[in-house]
Design an enzyme around this catalytic site. Structure first.
Site, PDB file in Angstrom:
ATOM      1  N   ASP A  71      -5.667   6.373   7.145  1.00 30.15           N
ATOM      2  CA  ASP A  71      -4.540   6.206   6.228  1.00 30.15           C
ATOM      3  C   ASP A  71      -4.411   7.462   5.375  1.00 30.15           C
ATOM      4  O   ASP A  71      -5.336   7.815   4.638  1.00 30.15           O
ATOM      5  CB  ASP A  71      -4.822   4.971   5.365  1.00 30.15           C
ATOM      6  CG  ASP A  71      -3.732   4.727   4.353  1.00 30.15           C
ATOM      7  OD1 ASP A  71      -2.566   4.847   4.726  1.00 30.15           O
ATOM      8  OD2 ASP A  71      -4.049   4.421   3.202  1.00 30.15           O
ATOM      9  N   THR A 104       2.386   7.497   4.895  1.00 27.52           N
ATOM     10  CA  THR A 104       1.779   8.408   3.920  1.00 27.52           C
ATOM     11  C   THR A 104       1.363   9.722   4.574  1.00 27.52           C
ATOM     12  O   THR A 104       1.366  10.759   3.926  1.00 27.52           O
ATOM     13  CB  THR A 104       0.555   7.757   3.267  1.00 27.52           C
ATOM     14  OG1 THR A 104      -0.220   7.159   4.292  1.00 27.52           O
ATOM     15  CG2 THR A 104       0.968   6.697   2.291  1.00 27.52           C
ATOM     16  N   THR A 105       0.975   9.659   5.873  1.00 31.10           N
ATOM     17  CA  THR A 105       0.620  10.904   6.569  1.00 31.10           C
ATOM     18  C   THR A 105       1.890  11.689   6.879  1.00 31.10           C
ATOM     19  O   THR A 105       1.955  12.900   6.676  1.00 31.10           O
ATOM     20  CB  THR A 105      -0.129  10.584   7.872  1.00 31.10           C
ATOM     21  OG1 THR A 105      -1.068   9.550   7.621  1.00 31.10           O
ATOM     22  CG2 THR A 105      -0.858  11.791   8.390  1.00 31.10           C
ATOM     23  N   ASP A 406      -1.121  -2.027   4.748  1.00 26.38           N
ATOM     24  CA  ASP A 406       0.000  -1.234   5.279  1.00 26.38           C
ATOM     25  C   ASP A 406       0.997  -2.127   6.009  1.00 26.38           C
ATOM     26  O   ASP A 406       2.201  -1.953   5.881  1.00 26.38           O
ATOM     27  CB  ASP A 406      -0.513  -0.145   6.238  1.00 26.38           C
ATOM     28  CG  ASP A 406      -0.931   1.107   5.480  1.00 26.38           C
ATOM     29  OD1 ASP A 406      -1.033   1.001   4.246  1.00 26.38           O
ATOM     30  OD2 ASP A 406      -1.145   2.150   6.089  1.00 26.38           O
TER      31      ASP A 406
END
Length: 539
Positions: A71, A104-105, A406
């Site tokens: 994550d 988020t990446t 997530d």
């Protein structure tokens, strides 16, 4: 003498091709470059973990704790970052985590690509403000393109929601359990919202209790409450049917003096009286609790004095009341909503109306010495649910918790904005192709900047292909050709290893994730470009 001196600046100007207006120009340029290099280093660190075939990172903290995760937000949060600009990227992934919960990446990879593009534009001699404003315009245009390519979704379509949650889980360590976790995420969110009216989900009302032992497959969704504590025992019941539940915030222990004061007892008669008083005080408290008809007592954690002492536990056990102590303060709202009981702050308010009710409260063993208390058949189950997560070891358990969070966030995004996009780098490629066409209509340096923005977005499909071991150049060129021919749903299929229609492959994601990613990345890059000096504060 004079002509020679005036000739020197003229030579300077012609050599670099840019006007050297005054010497101080070097500093802002070097600061900007160092900022961009630092931020790109952070982006490259998480780039390899993008997508379903992305690698995981092992993070070791100072005290020897190890975290294995995929994550982006978690990786950056635990990374020790010193450079102030690199910290902006950490904040960026946190912002994306709060806003959308997933992607988020992606957002960090995008910011890295945009910074790379900006660096090339700066070397061409384009002013940072021009780049910054062009990027803002391009990002606004990108939002419109995404809105146009999205398709609406109904929250009643469970199958589609599960596909979305599965897409989110595919890039995680626990992807092989997505058949169980994805429907669990969808059902838990649907239980606590009214699909017709709600526009947000309070994820605090989904309580995840992690217990070691067994495998992830043993996890279950419980339509009721889970309390991560043992019952106090002492001969009290561990299973109560037709429970009346009281949630108290006062202590069942004898009152203490204030910090500085002390009570001096000079002879044993006084001692005896003090002990008798104490016993009587506790007995009155317990009788009051019993009188209201309560048979399960939850006690809030207390720091100042013991929340409950041996004597009162003994009385309560005799009265057949099950006691659970150390309820965390932040969980009080959760339990009071779910069980329908009011938190009671003093014994005078302990009346039958404040109690909640449930069909069954029992202590269940979770392997080893771990026990949790399960409350089923509650009065108003519509407000909160609990999930019991299992895992064979601590690392798997924590990663399962993050992955489930997530997946829950993806469903929350859909509740906020009921529209979806194909996955697999399709939206980014579509935006890139459309922006290139629109760039032709721009004037001057802006045209360059828009083109650079479009090229930067292609890094997402490029990285997906690279992480899956495909030839990135072939894949991206093929993808660009498909999108230019109007197949806007085509994306990188990492399983088959070529470009396919993502909707047929059931790879879909919420619109909000990509929208927010492009918006946040562009904003972050704009603020980095505007910085031309770093000044140390006094303290």
């Amino acid at each position: 003498m004079a002509p020679a001196a005036s000739a020197a600046p003229a030579q300077k100007q012609s050599a670099s091709g840019k006007e050297k207006s005054f010497k101080d120009k070097d500093k802002p340029e070097s600061v900007r470059n160092s900022n961009i290099v630092a931020a790109k280093a952070v982006a490259d660190a998480v780039r390899t973990s993008l997508g379903p075939r992305g690698m995981d990172k092992m993070i070791q903290s100072g005290n020897g704790d190890v975290t294995i995760t995929n994550d982006g937000a978690t990786i950056l949060n635990q990374m020790s970052v010193i450079h102030p600009t690199a910290k902006m990227l950490v904040e960026l992934s946190k912002a994306q985590d709060i806003e959308a919960g997933d992607g988020t990446t992606t957002v960090v990879v995008m910011a890295g690509a945009l910074l790379d593009a900006a660096q090339n534009l700066l070397q061409k001699g384009i002013h940072p403000t021009t780049i910054s404003e062009s990027f803002q315009g391009a990002a606004a245009q990108a939002e419109q393109i995404l809105e146009e390519m999205s398709s609406p979704v109904s929250l009643d379509n469970d199958e589609l929601l599960v596909k979305m949650a599965t897409t989110s889980l595919n890039s995680k360590v626990v992807s092989q359990h997505s058949w169980l976790l994805a429907p669990m995420a969808v059902n838990s969110v649907k239980k606590i919202i009214d699909p017709a009216t709600d526009t947000n989900v309070n994820l605090k009302m989904i309580k995840i209790v992690k217990k070691m032992g067994d495998t992830v497959e043993e996890s279950e969704l419980i339509d009721g409450a889970l309390i991560d504590q043992k019952s106090m025992g002492r001969g009290g019941p561990v299973r109560v049917e037709k429970a009346k539940i009281g949630l108290i915030q006062f202590q069942l222990s004898p009152p203490k003096t204030d910090m500085e004061n002390q009570v001096i007892i000079s002879d044993y008669a006084q001692m005896d009286r003090a002990l008798k008083e104490e016993r009587q005080y506790l007995l009155d408290l317990c009788k009051q609790i019993k009188k209201a008809g309560c048979n399960v007592l939850l006690i809030q954690k207390s720091i100042l004095r013991d929340a409950v002492n041996e004597l009162s536990l003994h009385f309560l056990a005799k009265m057949k009341i099950m006691v659970v102590k150390d309820i965390e303060r932040e969980d009080i709202e959760f339990y009071s909503r779910l069980l329908g009981c009011r938190p009671i702050a003093s014994v005078d308010h302990f009346v039958a109306e404040s109690l909640g009710s449930a069909d069954l409260v029992e202590e269940i063993s979770t392997g080893g010495d771990g026990k949790v208390i399960k409350v089923t058949g509650v009065q108003n189950p519509g407000h909160a649910v609990s999930i019991l997560l299992r895992g064979s070891n601590k690392l798997v358990l924590e990663e399962a918790d993050r992955s489930l969070h997530d997946a829950l966030c993806v469903i929350r995004c859909l509740v906020k904005k009921k529209a979806l996009l194909p996955g697999g780098g399709a939206p980014e490629m579509e935006v890139a192709v459309k922006l290139r066409q629109l760039a032709q209509a721009q004037h001057g340096a802006q045209q360059y900047c828009w083109r650079a923005f479009a090229d930067a977005l292609e890094l997402v499909p490029y990285t997906l292909a690279e992480n899956a071991g495909l030839s990135p150049i072939h894949t991206v060129t093929e993808l660009r050709a498909q999108h230019a021919n109007g197949n806007s749903d085509y994306g990188v299929n990492v399983r088959k290893g070529y470009v396919t229609d993502m909707r047929e492959e059931n790879v879909v994601q919420p619109l909000l994730v990509t929208l927010s990613a492009i918006k946040q990345a562009a904003e972050c890059v704009r603020s980095i470009l505007k910085i031309d000096d770093i000044v140390m504060a006094v303290r």
